[in-house]
Design a protein around this motif. Structure first.
Motif, PDB file in Angstrom:
ATOM      1  N   LEU A  94       0.823  -1.201   0.000  1.00  0.00           N
ATOM      2  CA  LEU A  94       0.000   0.000   0.000  1.00  0.00           C
ATOM      3  C   LEU A  94       0.867   1.265   0.000  1.00  0.00           C
ATOM      4  CD1 LEU A  94      -2.830  -0.991   2.504  1.00  0.00           C
ATOM      5  CD2 LEU A  94      -2.979  -0.812   0.014  1.00  0.00           C
ATOM      6  N   LEU A  95       1.971   1.228   0.780  1.00  0.00           N
ATOM      7  CA  LEU A  95       2.876   2.383   0.802  1.00  0.00           C
ATOM      8  C   LEU A  95       3.493   2.610  -0.571  1.00  0.00           C
ATOM      9  CD1 LEU A  95       4.317   4.569   2.393  1.00  0.00           C
ATOM     10  CD2 LEU A  95       6.063   2.881   3.017  1.00  0.00           C
ATOM     11  N   GLU A  96       3.836   1.536  -1.266  1.00  0.00           N
ATOM     12  CA  GLU A  96       4.395   1.671  -2.616  1.00  0.00           C
ATOM     13  C   GLU A  96       3.383   2.308  -3.561  1.00  0.00           C
ATOM     14  OE1 GLU A  96       6.207  -1.170  -6.182  1.00  0.00           O
ATOM     15  OE2 GLU A  96       5.383  -2.037  -4.354  1.00  0.00           O
ATOM     16  N   THR A  97       2.140   1.897  -3.463  1.00  0.00           N
ATOM     17  CA  THR A  97       1.099   2.450  -4.320  1.00  0.00           C
ATOM     18  C   THR A  97       0.879   3.944  -4.030  1.00  0.00           C
ATOM     19  OG1 THR A  97       0.035   0.281  -4.370  1.00  0.00           O
ATOM     20  CG2 THR A  97      -1.279   2.198  -5.061  1.00  0.00           C
ATOM     21  N   ILE A  98       0.866   4.293  -2.725  1.00  0.00           N
ATOM     22  CA  ILE A  98       0.661   5.699  -2.354  1.00  0.00           C
ATOM     23  C   ILE A  98       1.798   6.573  -2.864  1.00  0.00           C
ATOM     24  CG2 ILE A  98       0.528   7.275  -0.381  1.00  0.00           C
ATOM     25  CD1 ILE A  98      -0.966   5.063   1.124  1.00  0.00           C
ATOM     26  N   VAL A  99       3.043   6.069  -2.775  1.00  0.00           N
ATOM     27  CA  VAL A  99       4.192   6.839  -3.284  1.00  0.00           C
ATOM     28  C   VAL A  99       4.076   7.048  -4.790  1.00  0.00           C
ATOM     29  CG1 VAL A  99       6.685   6.767  -3.635  1.00  0.00           C
ATOM     30  CG2 VAL A  99       5.722   6.154  -1.410  1.00  0.00           C
ATOM     31  N   ASP A 100       3.660   5.991  -5.503  1.00  0.00           N
ATOM     32  CA  ASP A 100       3.473   6.151  -6.949  1.00  0.00           C
ATOM     33  C   ASP A 100       2.397   7.187  -7.266  1.00  0.00           C
ATOM     34  OD1 ASP A 100       5.400   4.253  -7.393  1.00  0.00           O
ATOM     35  OD2 ASP A 100       3.972   2.586  -7.568  1.00  0.00           O
ATOM     36  N   GLU A 101       1.313   7.150  -6.515  1.00  0.00           N
ATOM     37  CA  GLU A 101       0.245   8.132  -6.738  1.00  0.00           C
ATOM     38  C   GLU A 101       0.714   9.550  -6.379  1.00  0.00           C
ATOM     39  OE1 GLU A 101      -2.545   7.679  -8.183  1.00  0.00           O
ATOM     40  OE2 GLU A 101      -2.304   5.511  -8.418  1.00  0.00           O
ATOM     41  N   GLN A 102       1.554   9.647  -5.333  1.00  0.00           N
ATOM     42  CA  GLN A 102       2.055  10.960  -4.945  1.00  0.00           C
ATOM     43  C   GLN A 102       2.901  11.576  -6.047  1.00  0.00           C
ATOM     44  OE1 GLN A 102       4.353  10.915  -1.360  1.00  0.00           O
ATOM     45  NE2 GLN A 102       4.678  13.141  -1.355  1.00  0.00           N
ATOM     46  N   GLN A 103       3.700  10.758  -6.711  1.00  0.00           N
ATOM     47  CA  GLN A 103       4.505  11.280  -7.825  1.00  0.00           C
ATOM     48  C   GLN A 103       3.620  11.821  -8.939  1.00  0.00           C
ATOM     49  OE1 GLN A 103       7.095   8.090  -9.018  1.00  0.00           O
ATOM     50  NE2 GLN A 103       8.451   8.318  -7.234  1.00  0.00           N
TER      51      GLN A 103
END
Length: 444
Positions: A331-340
């Motif tokens: 989930l953290l990986e997905t959130i970081v991708d969305e943040q970019q």
């Protein structure tokens, strides 16, 4: 003996011949002396005649000199007498005139002021009756007559009356093509002339009017003044300086003129501003749509959609069989991708906001360099020749600051929106991890 006798005989024979020769030579000499004496007598006679003529001429010149000297003495005496008479008469005139001399000076000063008013004021369009009398008083060398003083007073009164009138007059007008024709115009007292398109500039020397380069906002025109006079209202936008402010209005630059003064550096700054505003507008719309999609997704979490929160929920649905730690990392990986994706373009916006004032400073420096070059070539006696460089320096500084402010504001607003969306995603991710941890604890 024989030789002596022979010489003696020869001498006796030659004696008569010698005497005859001497006699002939003496006669010839006397004849030449008589001729020379007659020639000398003729020359002496000529000399005596020449001397008499020269003496006669000398006597005539001396007589003429004496005559001229007598006339000079007589003229000198007459001149001295006239000087004394003139001084006496001037003193008598000064005593008799008394304060009239000061009065004449005041009258001429008033006449000059009135003449200047008639020459340059708009009242000269239709009020010229007393102009000849005023000119005669201005050019006079003696005290004005009572008739002239009366006319001067009447001319002043006429100008006072004209200064309170709104009157329709015919004015010679030079249009933009250089053609002169008579047009209708309203004379607003002594303040100005208003024609069909607004105020017109009256040239008293040439006795023609010409248009102003720029008209004031909400300025009067001929039709509006016609309506005002018909309704009895006396209201209009006027220039109390009699055209000075209207002429200066043409020198006040518009926004396009100010931007033009910025030069190439100013155009670059405006280009960066346009790019930054385009990025801000695009990202603002994008983040607003994303926020709406997330709000809609929060109402139906069981149906993940094509939005950042929906993609986080999709990852949870796919990876919920994993352990809590693994699920948290996914989930953290997905959130970081969305943040970019959410912060895309914000770094460029921040760069443009920092670059704009630096370019403004560059324009300031180049403008001052240009100013100093002009001072080196032409000196600093005329400020107008330095205005170009100074204007470039100041305009670029203003453009840099004005461009940086909205870009920084847009960057802050967009960053806040992206941060809010990221916060929502993190909260939802944490809640999903917590829910998975509760399930794992219950199962154990």
């Amino acid at each position: 003996m024989k030789f002596k006798a022979l010489a003696t005989a020869l001498c006796l024979v030659s004696m008569p011949m010698l005497v005859s020769a001497q006699t002939s030579l003496a006669d010839q000499t006397r004849q030449e002396q008589r001729v020379q004496k007659a020639h000398d007598a003729d020359r002496e006679q000529d000399f005596r005649l020449t001397e008499q003529e020269i003496r006669a001429q000398y006597n005539a010149l001396v007589k003429q000199r004496d005559q001229l000297q007598a006339e000079t003495d007589e003229l000198s005496a007459t001149f001295s007498k006239n000087e004394n008479d003139l001084a006496r008469l001037e003193e008598q005139l000064r005593l008799e005139t008394g304060s009239l001399g000061e009065l004449f000076g005041v009258v001429r000063q008033a006449a000059k002021e009135l003449d200047n008013e008639l020459a340059y004021s708009v009242t000269g369009v239709d009020r010229k009756t007393f102009r000849p009398v005023v000119d005669s008083i201005v050019e006079a060398k003696a005290l004005p007559s009572l008739k002239q003083l009366t006319a001067l007073w009447q001319g002043m009164e006429d100008q006072i009356s004209a200064s309170r009138e709104m009157r329709l007059v015919q004015v010679p007008f030079i249009n933009g093509e250089g053609q002169t024709n008579n047009v209708d115009a309203y004379r607003l007292g002594s303040i100005g002339l208003v024609a069909e398109y607004g105020y017109i500039n009256w040239d008293g020397k040439r006795a023609v009017a010409k248009p102003y380069l720029k008209q004031p906002e909400n300025g009067p025109v001929l039709n509006t003044l016609t309506g005002l006079t018909e309704t009895g209202m006396q209201a209009a936008v006027v220039d109390p300086s009699r055209g000075i402010m209207l002429e200066q209005l043409a020198n006040s630059p518009e926004l396009s003129d100010r931007l033009e003064h910025g030069g190439i550096v100013g155009k670059i700054i405006l280009g960066l501003l346009a790019i930054g505003l385009g990025i801000s507008l695009f990202r603002g719309i994008k983040l607003t749509l994303v926020r709406q999609q997330i709000n809609k997704q929060l109402k139906s979490p069981t149906q993940p959609g094509d939005n950042p929160l929906g993609r986080v929920l999709s990852v949870y649905n796919k990876e919920q069989k994993r352990s809590v730690e693994a699920l948290e990392l996914r989930l953290l990986e997905t959130i970081v991708d969305e943040q970019q994706g959410l912060e895309k373009g914000l770094s460029m916006l921040k760069l443009l906001a920092a670059l704009a004032p630096m370019l403004g400073l560059l324009g300031t420096v180049t403008g001052m360099i240009e100013t100093f070059q002009v001072i080196t070539q032409f000196g600093n006696g005329d400020p107008t020749i330095m205005a170009g460089g100074i204007s470039t320096a100041l305009v670029t500084t203003v453009l840099g600051l004005v461009s940086a402010m909205p870009l920084l504001l847009a960057h802050n607003i967009l960053s806040s929106q992206a941060e809010n969306i990221r916060t929502i995603l993190e909260k939802q991710g944490i809640s999903l991890v917590a829910e998975q941890a509760e399930k794992a604890g219950t199962a154990a």
